[in-house]
Write a protein that holds these residues in place. Structure first.
Motif, PDB file in Angstrom:
ATOM      1  N   ARG A  82       0.798  -1.341  -0.087  1.00 43.25           N
ATOM      2  CA  ARG A  82      -0.042  -0.058  -0.560  1.00 43.25           C
ATOM      3  C   ARG A  82       0.682   1.371   0.282  1.00 43.25           C
ATOM      4  NH1 ARG A  82      -3.207  -2.200   4.382  1.00 43.25           N
ATOM      5  NH2 ARG A  82      -4.239  -3.814   3.772  1.00 43.25           N
ATOM      6  N   SER A  83       0.274   2.242  -0.942  1.00 45.66           N
ATOM      7  CA  SER A  83       0.989   3.672  -0.955  1.00 45.66           C
ATOM      8  C   SER A  83       0.699   4.707   0.116  1.00 45.66           C
ATOM      9  CB  SER A  83       1.525   3.693  -2.400  1.00 45.66           C
ATOM     10  OG  SER A  83      -0.222   4.383  -2.193  1.00 45.66           O
ATOM     11  N   ARG A  84       1.334   6.140   0.308  1.00 49.75           N
ATOM     12  CA  ARG A  84       0.845   6.777   1.168  1.00 49.75           C
ATOM     13  C   ARG A  84      -0.492   7.137   0.425  1.00 49.75           C
ATOM     14  NH1 ARG A  84       1.089  11.071   3.534  1.00 49.75           N
ATOM     15  NH2 ARG A  84       2.038  12.776   4.370  1.00 49.75           N
ATOM     16  N   THR A  85      -0.413   6.803  -0.696  1.00 53.51           N
ATOM     17  CA  THR A  85      -1.682   7.763  -1.419  1.00 53.51           C
ATOM     18  C   THR A  85      -3.401   6.751  -0.963  1.00 53.51           C
ATOM     19  OG1 THR A  85      -0.957   8.596  -3.066  1.00 53.51           O
ATOM     20  CG2 THR A  85      -3.011   8.455  -2.978  1.00 53.51           C
ATOM     21  N   VAL A  86      -3.079   5.679  -0.580  1.00 54.71           N
ATOM     22  CA  VAL A  86      -4.160   4.619  -0.105  1.00 54.71           C
ATOM     23  C   VAL A  86      -3.885   4.916   1.483  1.00 54.71           C
ATOM     24  CG1 VAL A  86      -4.528   2.256   0.026  1.00 54.71           C
ATOM     25  CG2 VAL A  86      -3.569   2.657  -1.830  1.00 54.71           C
ATOM     26  N   GLU A  87      -2.986   5.320   2.008  1.00 53.53           N
ATOM     27  CA  GLU A  87      -3.444   5.549   3.199  1.00 53.53           C
ATOM     28  C   GLU A  87      -3.974   6.550   3.516  1.00 53.53           C
ATOM     29  OE1 GLU A  87      -2.606   3.001   6.403  1.00 53.53           O
ATOM     30  OE2 GLU A  87      -2.358   1.790   4.324  1.00 53.53           O
ATOM     31  N   LEU A  88      -3.942   7.167   3.135  1.00 55.46           N
ATOM     32  CA  LEU A  88      -4.220   8.918   2.828  1.00 55.46           C
ATOM     33  C   LEU A  88      -6.055   8.840   2.790  1.00 55.46           C
ATOM     34  CD1 LEU A  88      -2.439  11.795   1.676  1.00 55.46           C
ATOM     35  CD2 LEU A  88      -3.426  10.964   3.905  1.00 55.46           C
ATOM     36  N   LEU A  89      -6.417   7.267   1.675  1.00 53.63           N
ATOM     37  CA  LEU A  89      -8.008   7.626   1.268  1.00 53.63           C
ATOM     38  C   LEU A  89      -8.551   6.570   2.159  1.00 53.63           C
ATOM     39  CD1 LEU A  89      -7.494   6.189  -2.525  1.00 53.63           C
ATOM     40  CD2 LEU A  89      -8.209   8.780  -1.514  1.00 53.63           C
ATOM     41  N   ARG A  90      -7.315   5.966   3.148  1.00 51.98           N
ATOM     42  CA  ARG A  90      -8.101   4.457   3.545  1.00 51.98           C
ATOM     43  C   ARG A  90      -8.925   5.864   5.075  1.00 51.98           C
ATOM     44  NH1 ARG A  90      -4.520   0.527   6.469  1.00 51.98           N
ATOM     45  NH2 ARG A  90      -6.060   0.272   7.047  1.00 51.98           N
ATOM     46  N   GLY A  91      -7.640   6.893   5.701  1.00 56.95           N
ATOM     47  CA  GLY A  91      -7.828   7.672   6.245  1.00 56.95           C
ATOM     48  C   GLY A  91      -9.308   8.486   6.353  1.00 56.95           C
ATOM     49  N   ALA A  92      -9.638   8.648   5.037  1.00 55.82           N
ATOM     50  CA  ALA A  92     -10.756   9.859   4.023  1.00 55.82           C
ATOM     51  C   ALA A  92     -12.002   8.827   4.590  1.00 55.82           C
ATOM     52  CB  ALA A  92     -10.939  10.407   3.087  1.00 55.82           C
ATOM     53  N   ALA A  93     -11.912   7.069   4.461  1.00 59.16           N
ATOM     54  CA  ALA A  93     -12.722   6.841   4.593  1.00 59.16           C
ATOM     55  C   ALA A  93     -13.634   6.869   5.903  1.00 59.16           C
ATOM     56  CB  ALA A  93     -12.600   4.934   3.698  1.00 59.16           C
TER      57      ALA A  93
END
Length: 123
Positions: A82-93
């Motif tokens: 998982r990339s940093r972008t995916v981690e940020l998207l998970r946080g947004a979810a």
């Protein structure tokens, strides 16, 4: 080595004591995502009383679809990929689904829903 702000950087995790194993966590993520998608599908098939375009513009539905997408992504991709972008998207979810739950709890929980199990899953 990519910089920490790069979207291609991966997030390293160390296993925590008492945490679920990776395969068990993947199964849980997939089941939660499928439950949300099933509840939305049932609600649409049963006729929510509004047009489909109106129904799919509700924040509750959008946040559940986004959370389901992120859960499915987590179920299908290994944690180390998982990339940093995916981690940020998970946080947004997480923020979106928490907002849905809090607004429901504070403002809407007194109303009798047409389908209680759908309401319980989506909120």
């Amino acid at each position: 080595m990519p910089s920490p702000s790069s979207s291609a950087a991966t997030v390293e995790r160390s296993p925590q004591r008492g945490a679920l194993s990776e395969p068990a966590l993947r199964v849980c993520r997939a089941l939660l995502a499928l439950m949300a998608l099933m509840a939305i599908g049932y609600d649409v098939a049963a006729g929510p009383g509004v047009s489909d375009s109106d129904y799919f513009s509700y924040f509750t539905v959008l946040s559940n679809l986004f959370a389901a997408a992120m859960l499915l992504h987590g179920a299908l991709r290994p944690a180390h990929a998982r990339s940093r972008t995916v981690e940020l998207l998970r946080g947004a979810a997480v923020v979106y689904i928490l907002t849905t739950g809090i607004v429901y709890l504070l403002l809407l929980s007194g109303h009798a829903p047409a389908y209680p199990w759908v309401n319980a899953i989506l909120h």
